[in-house]
Design a protein around this motif. Structure first.
Motif, PDB file in Angstrom:
ATOM      1  N   ARG A 210       0.825  -1.208   0.000  1.00  0.00           N
ATOM      2  CA  ARG A 210       0.000   0.000   0.000  1.00  0.00           C
ATOM      3  C   ARG A 210       0.859   1.258   0.000  1.00  0.00           C
ATOM      4  NH1 ARG A 210      -3.039  -2.685   3.953  1.00  0.00           N
ATOM      5  NH2 ARG A 210      -2.395  -1.246   5.599  1.00  0.00           N
ATOM      6  N   TYR A 211       2.010   1.210   0.657  1.00  0.00           N
ATOM      7  CA  TYR A 211       2.812   2.413   0.850  1.00  0.00           C
ATOM      8  C   TYR A 211       3.955   2.563  -0.153  1.00  0.00           C
ATOM      9  CZ  TYR A 211       0.387   3.730   5.110  1.00  0.00           C
ATOM     10  OH  TYR A 211      -0.582   4.143   6.000  1.00  0.00           O
ATOM     11  N   ILE A 212       4.398   1.470  -0.773  1.00  0.00           N
ATOM     12  CA  ILE A 212       5.461   1.566  -1.772  1.00  0.00           C
ATOM     13  C   ILE A 212       4.803   1.521  -3.150  1.00  0.00           C
ATOM     14  CG2 ILE A 212       7.520   0.486  -2.749  1.00  0.00           C
ATOM     15  CD1 ILE A 212       8.141  -0.662  -0.029  1.00  0.00           C
ATOM     16  N   PRO A 213       4.865   2.613  -3.908  1.00  0.00           N
ATOM     17  CA  PRO A 213       4.170   2.640  -5.199  1.00  0.00           C
ATOM     18  C   PRO A 213       4.554   1.492  -6.127  1.00  0.00           C
ATOM     19  CG  PRO A 213       4.778   4.852  -4.571  1.00  0.00           C
ATOM     20  CD  PRO A 213       5.393   3.941  -3.545  1.00  0.00           C
ATOM     21  N   LEU A 214       5.822   1.083  -6.149  1.00  0.00           N
ATOM     22  CA  LEU A 214       6.223  -0.008  -7.032  1.00  0.00           C
ATOM     23  C   LEU A 214       5.897  -1.389  -6.461  1.00  0.00           C
ATOM     24  CD1 LEU A 214       9.582   1.251  -8.591  1.00  0.00           C
ATOM     25  CD2 LEU A 214       7.243   1.517  -9.413  1.00  0.00           C
ATOM     26  N   LYS A 215       5.372  -1.423  -5.229  1.00  0.00           N
ATOM     27  CA  LYS A 215       4.779  -2.632  -4.638  1.00  0.00           C
ATOM     28  C   LYS A 215       5.751  -3.805  -4.490  1.00  0.00           C
ATOM     29  CE  LYS A 215       0.498  -3.573  -5.792  1.00  0.00           C
ATOM     30  NZ  LYS A 215      -0.736  -3.849  -6.577  1.00  0.00           N
ATOM     31  N   ARG A 216       7.006  -3.505  -4.169  1.00  0.00           N
ATOM     32  CA  ARG A 216       7.967  -4.593  -3.949  1.00  0.00           C
ATOM     33  C   ARG A 216       9.198  -4.047  -3.250  1.00  0.00           C
ATOM     34  NH1 ARG A 216      12.285  -4.228  -7.424  1.00  0.00           N
ATOM     35  NH2 ARG A 216      11.998  -3.011  -9.344  1.00  0.00           N
ATOM     36  N   LEU A 217      10.020  -4.965  -2.737  1.00  0.00           N
ATOM     37  CA  LEU A 217      11.315  -4.609  -2.183  1.00  0.00           C
ATOM     38  C   LEU A 217      12.280  -4.257  -3.305  1.00  0.00           C
ATOM     39  CD1 LEU A 217      11.673  -7.574   0.342  1.00  0.00           C
ATOM     40  CD2 LEU A 217      10.889  -5.255   0.856  1.00  0.00           C
ATOM     41  N   GLY A 218      13.315  -3.493  -2.966  1.00  0.00           N
ATOM     42  CA  GLY A 218      14.362  -3.205  -3.942  1.00  0.00           C
ATOM     43  C   GLY A 218      15.445  -4.269  -3.900  1.00  0.00           C
ATOM     44  N   ALA A 251       8.168   9.610  -1.933  1.00  0.00           N
ATOM     45  CA  ALA A 251       7.198  10.383  -2.708  1.00  0.00           C
ATOM     46  C   ALA A 251       5.771  10.137  -2.230  1.00  0.00           C
ATOM     47  CB  ALA A 251       7.320  10.049  -4.195  1.00  0.00           C
ATOM     48  N   SER A 252       5.493   8.933  -1.750  1.00  0.00           N
ATOM     49  CA  SER A 252       4.121   8.580  -1.345  1.00  0.00           C
ATOM     50  C   SER A 252       3.796   9.015   0.076  1.00  0.00           C
ATOM     51  CB  SER A 252       3.911   7.065  -1.463  1.00  0.00           C
ATOM     52  OG  SER A 252       4.616   6.379  -0.441  1.00  0.00           O
ATOM     53  N   SER A 253       4.726   9.637   0.758  1.00  0.00           N
ATOM     54  CA  SER A 253       4.631  10.019   2.160  1.00  0.00           C
ATOM     55  C   SER A 253       3.226  10.441   2.574  1.00  0.00           C
ATOM     56  CB  SER A 253       5.565  11.181   2.336  1.00  0.00           C
ATOM     57  OG  SER A 253       6.178  11.241   3.491  1.00  0.00           O
ATOM     58  N   GLY A 254       2.586   9.636   3.400  1.00  0.00           N
ATOM     59  CA  GLY A 254       1.236   9.936   3.870  1.00  0.00           C
ATOM     60  C   GLY A 254       0.132   9.385   2.991  1.00  0.00           C
ATOM     61  N   TRP A 255       0.481   8.997   1.766  1.00  0.00           N
ATOM     62  CA  TRP A 255      -0.498   8.429   0.853  1.00  0.00           C
ATOM     63  C   TRP A 255      -0.376   6.907   0.845  1.00  0.00           C
ATOM     64  CZ3 TRP A 255      -4.055  11.204  -2.106  1.00  0.00           C
ATOM     65  CH2 TRP A 255      -3.901  12.601  -2.079  1.00  0.00           C
ATOM     66  N   ARG A 260      -9.133  -1.872  -1.108  1.00  0.00           N
ATOM     67  CA  ARG A 260     -10.457  -2.156  -1.662  1.00  0.00           C
ATOM     68  C   ARG A 260     -10.531  -1.891  -3.164  1.00  0.00           C
ATOM     69  NH1 ARG A 260     -11.140   0.524   3.007  1.00  0.00           N
ATOM     70  NH2 ARG A 260     -11.528   2.503   1.943  1.00  0.00           N
ATOM     71  N   ASP A 261     -10.075  -0.701  -3.570  1.00  0.00           N
ATOM     72  CA  ASP A 261     -10.238  -0.340  -4.982  1.00  0.00           C
ATOM     73  C   ASP A 261      -8.939   0.116  -5.648  1.00  0.00           C
ATOM     74  OD1 ASP A 261      -9.833   2.166  -3.908  1.00  0.00           O
ATOM     75  OD2 ASP A 261     -11.913   2.826  -4.128  1.00  0.00           O
ATOM     76  N   GLY A 262      -7.811   0.109  -4.903  1.00  0.00           N
ATOM     77  CA  GLY A 262      -6.525   0.475  -5.479  1.00  0.00           C
ATOM     78  C   GLY A 262      -6.293   1.970  -5.624  1.00  0.00           C
ATOM     79  N   ARG A 263      -7.244   2.787  -5.180  1.00  0.00           N
ATOM     80  CA  ARG A 263      -7.077   4.234  -5.294  1.00  0.00           C
ATOM     81  C   ARG A 263      -6.148   4.739  -4.197  1.00  0.00           C
ATOM     82  NH1 ARG A 263     -12.779   7.161  -5.636  1.00  0.00           N
ATOM     83  NH2 ARG A 263     -11.343   8.919  -5.947  1.00  0.00           N
ATOM     84  N   TRP A 264      -5.445   5.862  -4.512  1.00  0.00           N
ATOM     85  CA  TRP A 264      -4.554   6.462  -3.536  1.00  0.00           C
ATOM     86  C   TRP A 264      -5.340   7.392  -2.632  1.00  0.00           C
ATOM     87  CZ3 TRP A 264       0.369   5.123  -2.615  1.00  0.00           C
ATOM     88  CH2 TRP A 264       1.018   4.345  -3.586  1.00  0.00           C
ATOM     89  N   ASN A 265      -5.123   7.237  -1.313  1.00  0.00           N
ATOM     90  CA  ASN A 265      -5.808   8.070  -0.321  1.00  0.00           C
ATOM     91  C   ASN A 265      -4.774   8.661   0.637  1.00  0.00           C
ATOM     92  OD1 ASN A 265      -8.689   7.335  -0.947  1.00  0.00           O
ATOM     93  ND2 ASN A 265      -7.878   5.299  -0.498  1.00  0.00           N
ATOM     94  N   LEU A 266      -5.097   9.802   1.212  1.00  0.00           N
ATOM     95  CA  LEU A 266      -4.200  10.474   2.141  1.00  0.00           C
ATOM     96  C   LEU A 266      -4.549  10.108   3.570  1.00  0.00           C
ATOM     97  CD1 LEU A 266      -1.841  12.467   2.370  1.00  0.00           C
ATOM     98  CD2 LEU A 266      -3.540  14.324   2.487  1.00  0.00           C
ATOM     99  N   TYR A 267      -3.583   9.500   4.280  1.00  0.00           N
ATOM    100  CA  TYR A 267      -3.669   9.186   5.708  1.00  0.00           C
ATOM    101  C   TYR A 267      -4.692   8.117   6.071  1.00  0.00           C
ATOM    102  CZ  TYR A 267      -0.880  13.390   6.186  1.00  0.00           C
ATOM    103  OH  TYR A 267       0.120  14.330   6.066  1.00  0.00           O
ATOM    104  N   HIS A 268      -5.184   7.365   5.118  1.00  0.00           N
ATOM    105  CA  HIS A 268      -6.033   6.227   5.483  1.00  0.00           C
ATOM    106  C   HIS A 268      -5.978   5.196   4.382  1.00  0.00           C
ATOM    107  CE1 HIS A 268      -9.341   7.419   2.742  1.00  0.00           C
ATOM    108  NE2 HIS A 268      -9.050   8.654   3.103  1.00  0.00           N
TER     109      HIS A 268
END
Length: 269
Positions: A210-218, A251-255, A260-268
């Motif tokens: 949810r917090y890493i936009p690329l959705k994986r470890l480096g 970059a995603s800090s707080g987002w 549920r739907d894959g949309r980006w939300n702030l603080y939740h």
């Protein structure tokens, strides 16, 4: 991005991110010096570098002792006749609430993460200046130097110090043709951290996605590739940068991405 003829000095190069940087630089033609206290793995990495057709020198070095770093740099410069790339990678951390952390622990964090960088930078930069060929210094900081890090406060302060030092050195060394950068990795899958990541539960993995936009470890090679770029002529007009190698986590800090739907939300979620 041809690094043939160049020599890289890497602190903490016997494993993890340091090993990844060493192998990446060697693949693009650099000879490598590894300064590390781990003789067994230092010899292993040196052997892997030689298998790539490059020269490797391992120097047993406790990077918390300035005089040992200085001696290692002198030995490396004498052996190769030049130093072109410095990767200040050595460092470490142990999670402890600050109010329960001892002075001894503070000082160990500072010596390991910050003082080792200061000593290596001063020693290697002087070799670069004497050689009159310029050079590249890359400091391996951390995303924790760019954000709050509860339980890692002293470590994060050291990494923030590395980032500030990077900018200052970029100015001080510019007239000598020496470029200085910092990388700020986040969740990189090193050998040491792999058991932790493997043990993570479904909820932790879902939160990471949810917090890493690329959705994986480096991967360590991905960080090593950035070091190669910065050390090459492709980065000739860059200096003083801090680059998060983090899959977009800063970059995603707080987002976060909704489960549920894959949309980006702030603080939740």
């Amino acid at each position: 991005m041809n690094l043939e003829g160049k020599v890289a000095f890497i602190t903490g190069g016997a494993g993890g991110i340091g090993e990844g940087c060493a192998l990446s630089l060697a693949r693009f033609g650099a000879d490598i010096v590894i300064a590390d206290i781990d003789s067994h793995n230092g010899a292993r990495v040196a052997g892997a570098i030689r298998e790539l057709g490059r020269e490797a020198l391992f120097i047993n070095t406790d990077v918390t002792h300035v005089e040992q770093i200085e001696a290692a740099v002198t030995q490396a410069a004498t052996h190769f006749g030049r130093l072109d790339i410095l990767v200040n990678n050595a460092g470490g951390v142990r999670q402890t609430p600050f109010l329960k952390q001892s002075e001894r622990s503070w000082r160990k964090h500072i010596d390991f993460n910050l003082v080792s960088m200061l000593a290596a930078t001063q020693a290697v930069a002087n070799v670069m200046i004497d050689g009159k060929r310029g050079g590249t210094i890359v400091n391996i900081a951390s995303s924790e130097g760019l954000r709050a890090a509860p339980g890692f406060a002293v470590y994060a302060a050291c990494k923030a110090g590395m980032i500030s030092f990077t900018r200052s050195m970029a100015l001080e060394l510019a007239d000598h043709g020496i470029h200085v950068h910092a990388l700020a990795p986040d969740m990189i899958e090193t050998t040491g951290l792999k058991p932790y990541f493997d043990a993570a539960g479904e909820a932790e993995n879902a939160a990471r996605d949810r917090y890493i936009p690329l959705k994986r470890l480096g991967a360590i090679e991905e960080l090593g590739n950035v070091v190669v770029f910065l050390a090459s002529g492709m980065a000739s007009y860059l200096t003083g940068l801090t680059i998060p190698v983090d899959g977009g986590a800063i970059a995603s800090s707080g987002w976060s991405r909704s489960p549920r739907d894959g949309r980006w939300n702030l603080y939740h979620g």
